[in-house]
Design an enzyme around this catalytic site. Structure first.
Site, PDB file in Angstrom:
ATOM      1  N   SER A 143       0.874  -1.183   0.000  1.00  0.00           N
ATOM      2  CA  SER A 143       0.000   0.000   0.000  1.00  0.00           C
ATOM      3  C   SER A 143       0.901   1.219   0.000  1.00  0.00           C
ATOM      4  CB  SER A 143      -0.847  -0.007   1.275  1.00  0.00           C
ATOM      5  OG  SER A 143      -1.539   1.210   1.436  1.00  0.00           O
ATOM      6  N   TYR A 156      -1.809  -1.090  10.475  1.00  0.00           N
ATOM      7  CA  TYR A 156      -1.799  -1.357   9.026  1.00  0.00           C
ATOM      8  C   TYR A 156      -0.461  -0.895   8.433  1.00  0.00           C
ATOM      9  CZ  TYR A 156      -3.759  -1.307   4.220  1.00  0.00           C
ATOM     10  OH  TYR A 156      -4.024  -1.535   2.891  1.00  0.00           O
TER      11      TYR A 156
HETATM   12  N1  LIG Z   1      -8.664  -0.542  -1.332  1.00  0.00           N
HETATM   13  C1  LIG Z   1      -7.664   0.260  -1.054  1.00  0.00           C
HETATM   14  O1  LIG Z   1      -7.832   1.488  -0.977  1.00  0.00           O
HETATM   15  C2  LIG Z   1      -6.282  -0.311  -0.841  1.00  0.00           C
HETATM   16  C3  LIG Z   1      -5.194   0.561  -0.854  1.00  0.00           C
HETATM   17  C4  LIG Z   1      -3.928   0.041  -0.654  1.00  0.00           C
HETATM   18  C5  LIG Z   1      -3.739  -1.310  -0.492  1.00  0.00           C
HETATM   19  N2  LIG Z   1      -4.833  -2.152  -0.481  1.00  0.00           N
HETATM   20  C6  LIG Z   1      -4.580  -3.588  -0.296  1.00  0.00           C
HETATM   21  O2  LIG Z   1      -5.185  -4.312  -1.351  1.00  0.00           O
HETATM   22  C7  LIG Z   1      -5.372  -5.680  -0.946  1.00  0.00           C
HETATM   23  C8  LIG Z   1      -6.747  -6.147  -1.358  1.00  0.00           C
HETATM   24  O3  LIG Z   1      -7.735  -5.451  -0.600  1.00  0.00           O
HETATM   25  P1  LIG Z   1      -9.026  -4.783  -1.263  1.00  0.00           P
HETATM   26  O4  LIG Z   1      -8.867  -3.329  -1.152  1.00  0.00           O
HETATM   27  O5  LIG Z   1      -9.291  -5.407  -2.574  1.00  0.00           O
HETATM   28  O6  LIG Z   1     -10.136  -5.186  -0.159  1.00  0.00           O
HETATM   29  P2  LIG Z   1     -11.375  -6.190  -0.213  1.00  0.00           P
HETATM   30  O7  LIG Z   1     -11.879  -6.200   1.195  1.00  0.00           O
HETATM   31  O8  LIG Z   1     -12.326  -5.785  -1.290  1.00  0.00           O
HETATM   32  O9  LIG Z   1     -10.740  -7.607  -0.589  1.00  0.00           O
HETATM   33  C9  LIG Z   1      -9.914  -8.318   0.319  1.00  0.00           C
HETATM   34  C10 LIG Z   1     -10.129  -9.824   0.132  1.00  0.00           C
HETATM   35  O10 LIG Z   1      -9.238 -10.506   1.029  1.00  0.00           O
HETATM   36  C11 LIG Z   1      -9.957 -11.585   1.625  1.00  0.00           C
HETATM   37  N3  LIG Z   1      -9.350 -11.974   2.907  1.00  0.00           N
HETATM   38  C12 LIG Z   1      -9.387 -11.307   4.090  1.00  0.00           C
HETATM   39  N4  LIG Z   1      -8.751 -12.012   5.042  1.00  0.00           N
HETATM   40  C13 LIG Z   1      -8.315 -13.178   4.453  1.00  0.00           C
HETATM   41  C14 LIG Z   1      -7.592 -14.293   4.929  1.00  0.00           C
HETATM   42  N5  LIG Z   1      -7.230 -14.404   6.207  1.00  0.00           N
HETATM   43  N6  LIG Z   1      -7.301 -15.285   4.046  1.00  0.00           N
HETATM   44  C15 LIG Z   1      -7.702 -15.184   2.750  1.00  0.00           C
HETATM   45  N7  LIG Z   1      -8.384 -14.145   2.242  1.00  0.00           N
HETATM   46  C16 LIG Z   1      -8.691 -13.141   3.094  1.00  0.00           C
HETATM   47  C17 LIG Z   1     -11.374 -11.045   1.794  1.00  0.00           C
HETATM   48  O11 LIG Z   1     -12.305 -12.094   1.963  1.00  0.00           O
HETATM   49  C18 LIG Z   1     -11.551 -10.271   0.497  1.00  0.00           C
HETATM   50  O12 LIG Z   1     -12.087 -11.085  -0.524  1.00  0.00           O
HETATM   51  C19 LIG Z   1      -5.125  -5.692   0.564  1.00  0.00           C
HETATM   52  O13 LIG Z   1      -3.833  -6.226   0.821  1.00  0.00           O
HETATM   53  C20 LIG Z   1      -5.180  -4.227   0.947  1.00  0.00           C
HETATM   54  O14 LIG Z   1      -4.453  -3.951   2.113  1.00  0.00           O
HETATM   55  C21 LIG Z   1      -6.097  -1.680  -0.665  1.00  0.00           C
END
Ligand SMILES: NC(=O)c1ccc[n+]([C@@H]2O[C@H](COP(=O)([O-])OP(=O)(O)OC[C@H]3O[C@@H](n4cnc5c(N)ncnc54)[C@H](O)[C@@H]3O)[C@@H](O)[C@H]2O)c1
Length: 268
Positions: A143, A156
């Site tokens: 991130s 985080y």
């Molecule tokens: N959305 C943002 O603004 C943003 C910004 C920077 C980084 N990220 C990173 O992107 C990645 C994806 O997140 P997202 O934004 O798509 O969120 P999201 O909540 O839409 O998707 C996350 C997915 O991870 C799964 N998950 C959670 N815990 C789990 C576990 N223990 N084992 C297996 N699967 C698990 C959830 O069921 C979900 O399907 C994450 O690492 C997040 O930190 C997101």
């Protein structure tokens, strides 16, 4: 890696958000998919969409905090497809609130998914990828919070800084094997990350968990836009995937403050 056609790609957290978009973009390019997530209905929906694009898929319910489950995922992937070329260690969760209020369970949950999840991916997949002897690529989702610290996101931030450091070293360690590494560092993306509590296990509940209070600066990108940037980075073999132009200024200020530490000491 210049083509994803018939390659095998594993995506953790593949049921939602960035993972879903990565999976469907890879499928569109002809990659065979292995989806891993806690949320089976969501993952099945993504697999169905991918199959409509004519690609083979495998879904494996996986909790990335458990090494044995990630090892079982690797086992299933090799059994089904005989190789893995692209590994996206993407599953992640966010907890909000100051470090003065963070509970031990908050640390266990967020580091368990965001950091240990990535470590488990490396432990379970890298030795087999090396033995397989084919070119490959690993994408770790960190991130911008792994490069810039924000008040109210300390747990985080800790997990994501670790993923950036791990990825930077991994890139050096895997270069001799022809396995590339990218670390994805987005700012806001339109996903369900703000509803992360939905996947927190009961044993790690924090009844006083803070609401997502931190408003991220900058635009919210569509996950599909971010996925496109990741595929380009894999093709070009680039380590950093920094998705938002808005990141430039805070990154520059951070670097300047570090530089200042050296320069002002030299002057003293
Ligand atoms: N959305 C943002 O603004 C943003 C910004 C920077 C980084 N990220 C990173 O992107 C990645 C994806 O997140 P997202 O934004 O798509 O969120 P999201 O909540 O839409 O998707 C996350 C997915 O991870 C799964 N998950 C959670 N815990 C789990 C576990 N223990 N084992 C297996 N699967 C698990 C959830 O069921 C979900 O399907 C994450 O690492 C997040 O930190 C997101």
């Amino acid at each position: 890696m210049d083509s994803f056609k018939d390659k095998v790609a594993v995506v953790t957290g593949g049921g939602s958000g960035i993972g879903r978009a990565l999976a469907l973009s890879l499928a569109r390019e002809g990659a065979r998919l292995v989806l891993a997530d806690l949320d089976e209905p969501a993952m099945d929906g993504v697999a169905r969409q991918a199959r409509e694009q004519g690609v083979e898929t495998l879904t494996v319910r996986t909790d990335v905090t458990e090494l044995a489950q990630v090892q079982a995922l690797a086992e299933r992937a090799w059994k089904a497809f005989g190789a893995v070329h692209v590994l996206c260690n993407n599953a992640g969760v966010a907890a909000w609130g100051g470090l003065d209020k963070a509970t031990h369970r908050d640390w266990q949950w967020v580091l368990g998914v965001n950091l240990w999840g990535v470590i488990h991916g490396i432990e379970a997949f890298v030795p087999r990828m090396i033995t397989g002897g084919q070119r490959g690529h690993i994408v770790n989702t960190a991130s911008m919070a792994g490069l810039i610290a924000s008040q109210g996101l300390g747990v985080y931030n800790t997990s994501k800084y670790a993923v950036v450091g791990l990825s930077e070293t991994l890139a050096k360690d895997l270069k001799p094997y022809g396995i590339g590494v990218s670390v994805l560092c987005p700012m806001g993306v339109e996903t369900r990350i703000r509803e992360s509590e939905r996947s927190r296990p009961a044993a790690l509940r924090n009844e006083a968990a803070a609401e997502p209070a931190v408003e991220l600066i900058g635009r919210y990108l569509a996950p599909e836009t971010v996925a496109g940037m990741v595929l380009d980075a894999i093709r070009r073999g680039e380590l950093y995937v920094i998705t938002h132009d808005e990141g430039l200024e805070p990154l520059r200020r951070r670097f300047e403050r570090m530089q200042q530490s050296i320069l002002s000491r030299r002057k003293a």
